[in-house]
Motif scaffolding. Structure first.
Motif, PDB file in Angstrom:
ATOM      1  N   THR A   9       0.856  -1.187   0.000  1.00 36.83           N
ATOM      2  CA  THR A   9       0.000   0.000   0.000  1.00 36.83           C
ATOM      3  C   THR A   9       0.888   1.233   0.000  1.00 36.83           C
ATOM      4  O   THR A   9       1.749   1.378   0.865  1.00 36.83           O
ATOM      5  CB  THR A   9      -0.941   0.029   1.224  1.00 36.83           C
ATOM      6  N   LEU A  10       0.685   2.095  -0.992  1.00 37.56           N
ATOM      7  CA  LEU A  10       1.364   3.387  -1.041  1.00 37.56           C
ATOM      8  C   LEU A  10       0.405   4.435  -0.488  1.00 37.56           C
ATOM      9  O   LEU A  10      -0.780   4.416  -0.808  1.00 37.56           O
ATOM     10  CB  LEU A  10       1.742   3.752  -2.475  1.00 37.56           C
ATOM     11  N   ARG A  11       0.925   5.352   0.315  1.00 40.25           N
ATOM     12  CA  ARG A  11       0.097   6.419   0.893  1.00 40.25           C
ATOM     13  C   ARG A  11       0.799   7.756   0.718  1.00 40.25           C
ATOM     14  O   ARG A  11       1.987   7.878   0.980  1.00 40.25           O
ATOM     15  CB  ARG A  11      -0.127   6.174   2.382  1.00 40.25           C
ATOM     16  N   GLY A  67      -5.504  17.458  -1.675  1.00 37.97           N
ATOM     17  CA  GLY A  67      -5.404  17.479  -0.212  1.00 37.97           C
ATOM     18  C   GLY A  67      -5.857  16.187   0.444  1.00 37.97           C
ATOM     19  O   GLY A  67      -5.592  15.971   1.618  1.00 37.97           O
ATOM     20  N   ASN A  68      -6.536  15.315  -0.310  1.00 37.38           N
ATOM     21  CA  ASN A  68      -6.926  14.004   0.221  1.00 37.38           C
ATOM     22  C   ASN A  68      -5.691  13.151   0.466  1.00 37.38           C
ATOM     23  O   ASN A  68      -4.696  13.275  -0.241  1.00 37.38           O
ATOM     24  CB  ASN A  68      -7.804  13.235  -0.763  1.00 37.38           C
ATOM     25  N   ILE A  69      -5.796  12.273   1.451  1.00 40.68           N
ATOM     26  CA  ILE A  69      -4.789  11.227   1.573  1.00 40.68           C
ATOM     27  C   ILE A  69      -5.219  10.121   0.618  1.00 40.68           C
ATOM     28  O   ILE A  69      -6.404   9.790   0.524  1.00 40.68           O
ATOM     29  CB  ILE A  69      -4.612  10.716   3.014  1.00 40.68           C
ATOM     30  N   VAL A  70      -4.273   9.618  -0.151  1.00 35.28           N
ATOM     31  CA  VAL A  70      -4.538   8.609  -1.168  1.00 35.28           C
ATOM     32  C   VAL A  70      -3.835   7.320  -0.755  1.00 35.28           C
ATOM     33  O   VAL A  70      -2.670   7.353  -0.349  1.00 35.28           O
ATOM     34  CB  VAL A  70      -4.024   9.069  -2.548  1.00 35.28           C
ATOM     35  N   GLU A  71      -4.550   6.219  -0.837  1.00 35.78           N
ATOM     36  CA  GLU A  71      -3.987   4.900  -0.549  1.00 35.78           C
ATOM     37  C   GLU A  71      -4.180   4.027  -1.791  1.00 35.78           C
ATOM     38  O   GLU A  71      -5.312   3.861  -2.245  1.00 35.78           O
ATOM     39  CB  GLU A  71      -4.688   4.239   0.635  1.00 35.78           C
ATOM     40  N   ILE A  72      -3.077   3.518  -2.311  1.00 32.73           N
ATOM     41  CA  ILE A  72      -3.149   2.634  -3.472  1.00 32.73           C
ATOM     42  C   ILE A  72      -2.655   1.269  -3.029  1.00 32.73           C
ATOM     43  O   ILE A  72      -1.495   1.121  -2.652  1.00 32.73           O
ATOM     44  CB  ILE A  72      -2.312   3.169  -4.638  1.00 32.73           C
ATOM     45  N   ARG A  73      -3.567   0.304  -3.061  1.00 32.19           N
ATOM     46  CA  ARG A  73      -3.227  -1.058  -2.653  1.00 32.19           C
ATOM     47  C   ARG A  73      -3.108  -1.935  -3.894  1.00 32.19           C
ATOM     48  O   ARG A  73      -4.038  -2.007  -4.694  1.00 32.19           O
ATOM     49  CB  ARG A  73      -4.275  -1.634  -1.711  1.00 32.19           C
ATOM     50  N   VAL A  90      -7.741   1.995  -5.393  1.00 29.27           N
ATOM     51  CA  VAL A  90      -7.333   3.327  -4.955  1.00 29.27           C
ATOM     52  C   VAL A  90      -8.440   3.852  -4.055  1.00 29.27           C
ATOM     53  O   VAL A  90      -9.618   3.850  -4.425  1.00 29.27           O
ATOM     54  CB  VAL A  90      -7.122   4.284  -6.152  1.00 29.27           C
ATOM     55  N   ARG A  91      -8.059   4.263  -2.860  1.00 34.61           N
ATOM     56  CA  ARG A  91      -8.999   4.844  -1.896  1.00 34.61           C
ATOM     57  C   ARG A  91      -8.468   6.198  -1.475  1.00 34.61           C
ATOM     58  O   ARG A  91      -7.264   6.418  -1.465  1.00 34.61           O
ATOM     59  CB  ARG A  91      -9.152   3.933  -0.676  1.00 34.61           C
ATOM     60  N   ALA A  92      -9.371   7.095  -1.124  1.00 30.95           N
ATOM     61  CA  ALA A  92      -8.952   8.431  -0.716  1.00 30.95           C
ATOM     62  C   ALA A  92      -9.947   9.008   0.267  1.00 30.95           C
ATOM     63  O   ALA A  92     -11.097   8.560   0.346  1.00 30.95           O
ATOM     64  CB  ALA A  92      -8.826   9.346  -1.937  1.00 30.95           C
ATOM     65  N   GLY A  93      -9.505   9.997   0.996  1.00 29.24           N
ATOM     66  CA  GLY A  93     -10.379  10.686   1.943  1.00 29.24           C
ATOM     67  C   GLY A  93      -9.646  11.819   2.623  1.00 29.24           C
ATOM     68  O   GLY A  93      -8.432  11.991   2.472  1.00 29.24           O
TER      69      GLY A  93
END
Length: 159
Positions: A9-11, A67-73, A90-93
């Motif tokens: 997971t990249l953040r 400005g969202n934190i992005v998580e790529i799994r 890809v998830r973000a929030g």
């Protein structure tokens, strides 16, 4: 150590340089991040340099805000002799909250190559859970569909 790390997971934070004309993160930026995560995952699994040979089924479900934190799994879901099929989510929030929503998902196929750029063998991944078996079976079905799509796409290739 090859064959040990199946998932990564990249953040990071989405930056203003990633914005499109509509004020959201540009789809091209998301595709670059997907490719980076796919490489990191495939290299971690194979222990070798890897190249992207396919990215498909990309679904942009929801926009990412600057400005969202992005998580790529990225996760290995099938291995061939030299290829690794990866499921990417890809998830973000908002970084002030723990909730992340799905924004994009796809499949990426990476191939491990040797120093001469020739495909080289990768460790086999074997599913253990029921969910992993479903992911592997889906990857195999998608592989068969891509063969048909590839044959159809030949009509669009100009020589």
């Amino acid at each position: 150590m090859a064959g040990k790390e199946r998932e990564i997971t990249l953040r990071f934070l989405a930056e203003p340089a990633d914005v499109n004309f509509g004020g959201k993160v540009h789809g091209g930026a998301v595709m670059k991040w997907i490719d980076l995560a796919a490489y990191a995952c495939a290299a971690g699994w194979s222990g070798k340099y890897c190249i992207t040979v396919y990215a498909g089924g990309i679904r942009f479900v929801k926009p990412i805000q600057v400005g969202n934190i992005v998580e790529i799994r990225a996760k290995v879901i099938y291995t061939g002799r030299s290829s690794m099929h990866l499921g990417i989510d890809v998830r973000a929030g908002d970084p002030k909250y723990s909730e992340r929503h799905l924004t994009t998902h796809c499949i990426v196929i990476m191939v491990a190559v040797d120093d001469e750029g020739k495909p080289t063998e990768v460790p086999e991944w074997m599913p253990e859970s029921e969910h992993d078996i479903k992911l592997r079976d889906s990857a195999i079905r998608l592989m068969e569909m891509r063969k048909k799509i590839g044959a159809e796409m030949e009509a669009h290739v100009t020589t």
